[in-house]
Scaffold this active site. Structure first.
Site, PDB file in Angstrom:
ATOM      1  N   ASN A 106       0.975  -1.240  -0.025  1.00 24.46           N
ATOM      2  CA  ASN A 106      -0.026   0.093  -0.146  1.00 24.46           C
ATOM      3  C   ASN A 106       0.926   1.364  -0.080  1.00 24.46           C
ATOM      4  O   ASN A 106       1.601   1.553   1.125  1.00 24.46           O
ATOM      5  CB  ASN A 106      -1.039  -0.153   1.252  1.00 24.46           C
ATOM      6  N   TRP A 107       1.060   1.960  -1.105  1.00 21.47           N
ATOM      7  CA  TRP A 107       1.946   2.915  -1.343  1.00 21.47           C
ATOM      8  C   TRP A 107       1.571   4.304  -0.805  1.00 21.47           C
ATOM      9  O   TRP A 107       2.419   5.227  -0.735  1.00 21.47           O
ATOM     10  CB  TRP A 107       2.408   3.180  -2.895  1.00 21.47           C
ATOM     11  N   LYS A 108       0.419   4.304  -0.404  1.00 23.79           N
ATOM     12  CA  LYS A 108      -0.449   5.455   0.166  1.00 23.79           C
ATOM     13  C   LYS A 108      -0.203   6.879  -0.470  1.00 23.79           C
ATOM     14  O   LYS A 108      -0.092   6.509  -2.061  1.00 23.79           O
ATOM     15  CB  LYS A 108      -0.090   5.739   1.811  1.00 23.79           C
TER      16      LYS A 108
ATOM     17  N   GLY B 119       2.733   2.261  10.780  1.00 22.17           N
ATOM     18  CA  GLY B 119       3.511   3.439  10.700  1.00 22.17           C
ATOM     19  C   GLY B 119       4.277   3.726  11.964  1.00 22.17           C
ATOM     20  O   GLY B 119       4.941   4.836  11.802  1.00 22.17           O
TER      21      GLY B 119
ATOM     22  N   HIS C 189      -9.325   1.514   4.564  1.00 20.86           N
ATOM     23  CA  HIS C 189      -8.274   1.762   5.322  1.00 20.86           C
ATOM     24  C   HIS C 189      -8.216   2.580   6.404  1.00 20.86           C
ATOM     25  O   HIS C 189      -9.167   3.558   6.427  1.00 20.86           O
ATOM     26  CB  HIS C 189      -7.038   2.263   4.439  1.00 20.86           C
TER      27      HIS C 189
ATOM     28  N   GLU D 234      -6.834   4.879   7.995  1.00 21.64           N
ATOM     29  CA  GLU D 234      -6.422   6.545   7.525  1.00 21.64           C
ATOM     30  C   GLU D 234      -7.698   7.063   6.808  1.00 21.64           C
ATOM     31  O   GLU D 234      -7.829   8.182   7.080  1.00 21.64           O
ATOM     32  CB  GLU D 234      -5.239   6.497   6.749  1.00 21.64           C
TER      33      GLU D 234
ATOM     34  N   GLY E 138       2.726  -1.105   4.346  1.00 15.69           N
ATOM     35  CA  GLY E 138       2.924   0.544   3.806  1.00 15.69           C
ATOM     36  C   GLY E 138       4.662   0.759   3.596  1.00 15.69           C
ATOM     37  O   GLY E 138       5.114   0.504   2.514  1.00 15.69           O
ATOM     38  N   GLY E 139       5.140   1.103   4.554  1.00 15.50           N
ATOM     39  CA  GLY E 139       6.641   1.791   4.517  1.00 15.50           C
ATOM     40  C   GLY E 139       7.545   0.558   3.852  1.00 15.50           C
ATOM     41  O   GLY E 139       8.220   1.333   3.086  1.00 15.50           O
TER      42      GLY E 139
ATOM     43  N   GLU F  96      -5.516  -4.783  10.547  1.00 15.47           N
ATOM     44  CA  GLU F  96      -4.351  -3.620  10.905  1.00 15.47           C
ATOM     45  C   GLU F  96      -4.741  -3.088  12.105  1.00 15.47           C
ATOM     46  O   GLU F  96      -5.415  -1.923  12.143  1.00 15.47           O
ATOM     47  CB  GLU F  96      -4.262  -2.572   9.660  1.00 15.47           C
TER      48      GLU F  96
ATOM     49  N   SER G  57       3.482  -2.041  10.242  1.00 15.80           N
ATOM     50  CA  SER G  57       4.861  -2.028  10.474  1.00 15.80           C
ATOM     51  C   SER G  57       5.252  -3.560  10.103  1.00 15.80           C
ATOM     52  O   SER G  57       6.435  -4.127  10.749  1.00 15.80           O
ATOM     53  CB  SER G  57       5.296  -1.613  11.919  1.00 15.80           C
TER      54      SER G  57
HETATM   55  P1  PGA Z   1       2.851   0.278   7.626  1.00 13.49           P
HETATM   56  O1  PGA Z   1       1.348   0.566   6.984  1.00 13.49           O
HETATM   57  O2  PGA Z   1       3.492  -0.892   7.025  1.00 13.49           O
HETATM   58  O3  PGA Z   1       3.954   1.485   7.039  1.00 13.49           O
HETATM   59  O4  PGA Z   1       2.776   0.287   8.883  1.00 13.49           O
HETATM   60  C1  PGA Z   1       0.618  -0.621   6.954  1.00 13.49           C
HETATM   61  C2  PGA Z   1      -0.797   0.014   6.183  1.00 13.49           C
HETATM   62  O5  PGA Z   1      -1.297   1.180   6.522  1.00 13.49           O
HETATM   63  O6  PGA Z   1      -1.179  -0.614   5.476  1.00 13.49           O
END
Ligand code: PGA
Length: 248
Positions: A9-11, A173, A95, A97, A233-234, A167, A212
């Site tokens: 997930n590149w956000k 993050g 998600h 967010e 994500g990251g 999640e 994470s």
């Molecule tokens: P993260 O994000 O791996 O940077 O914690 C995961 C996500 O929000 O899908």
């Protein structure tokens, strides 16, 4: 058997050029992988360019959201068929967010989920508790409400094809991963609830862990019997670290 799915997930990251460069490198690095399904979810603006780069590869494309209406006066929104048309086979829905910053609710998650299936996309429906909810010991209640609401009214076929991502919001993050045991506990609970709703589809549905995930913790997470992949994500932003995750 459930085929593991490793989803990036590149956000809100990467220009078109950066996105294409990343998948170019990734494509070569994961060309030999057949036992794990690979998915990248760039921003809308990069979808089609990334699709052209990966269309003959083993990498799948997903969007990070969609709107449930088919077309019309909805300035700034993207329809399910537009997402499909850009080359996507998956879409992330709900998600945390989006729930936190953009007012997403279980009801709108469900509308998007149904609309995604209507356009031939596989939705990845995200659930998870906040730190406050975990500390109040209401993790299971919160997750159950999200699963029952967000995944309501699926057909038999949809209920087996959908992907669920657990999640925990406190792990996203933050570098604070849930322990494999903490994650497994909730994944097993989600599968149990899902079984109550959709019966045997619960044995087929893939439940990803997100929060994470990194090259160091991925293999212990993936050893858990109810963890069928990761939503990352990251660590999905660079070809090298995402390759390590795919090849856990
Ligand atoms: P993260 O994000 O791996 O940077 O914690 C995961 C996500 O929000 O899908």
């Amino acid at each position: 058997m459930r085929k593991p799915l490793m989803a990036g997930n590149w956000k809100m990251n990467k220009t078109v050029g950066e996105a294409v460069a990343m998948v170019k490198a990734l494509k070569t690095a994961v060309a030999d992988v057949t036992d794990v399904e690979i998915l990248v979810c760039p921003t809308y603006t990069a979808l089609y360019a990334v699709y052209n780069e990966i269309k003959d590869s083993n990498i799948n494309l997903g969007a990070q959201n969609l709107f449930w209406e088919a077309k019309g006066a909805f300035t700034g929104e993207i329809s399910p068929s537009m997402v499909k048309d850009a080359g996507c086979s998956y879409v992330i829905i709900g998600h945390s967010e989006r729930r936190q910053y953009f007012g997403e609710t279980d009801e709108t998650v469900n509308k998007r989920t149904k609309a995604a299936f209507g356009a031939g996309l596989i939705p990845i429906v995200c659930v998870g508790e906040t730190l406050e909810e975990r500390e109040k010991n209401i993790t299971f209640q919160v997750v159950e409400t999200q699963v029952r609401g967000g995944l309501a009214n699926l057909t038999a076929e949809e209920s087996a094809a959908v992907v669920i991502a657990y999640e925990p919001v406190w792990a996203i993050g933050t570098g604070k991963t849930a322990t494999p045991q903490q994650a497994q506990e909730v994944h097993a609970f989600i599968r149990k609830i899902y079984k109550e709703i959709y019966g045997d589809a619960a044995d087929k549905v893939r439940i990803l862990y997100g929060g994470s995930v990194n090259p160091k913790n991925v293999s212990d997470l993936m050893k858990q019997s109810d963890i069928d992949g990761g939503l990352v994500g990251g660590a999905s932003l660079e070809a090298e670290s995402f390759t390590q995750l795919v090849k856990y």
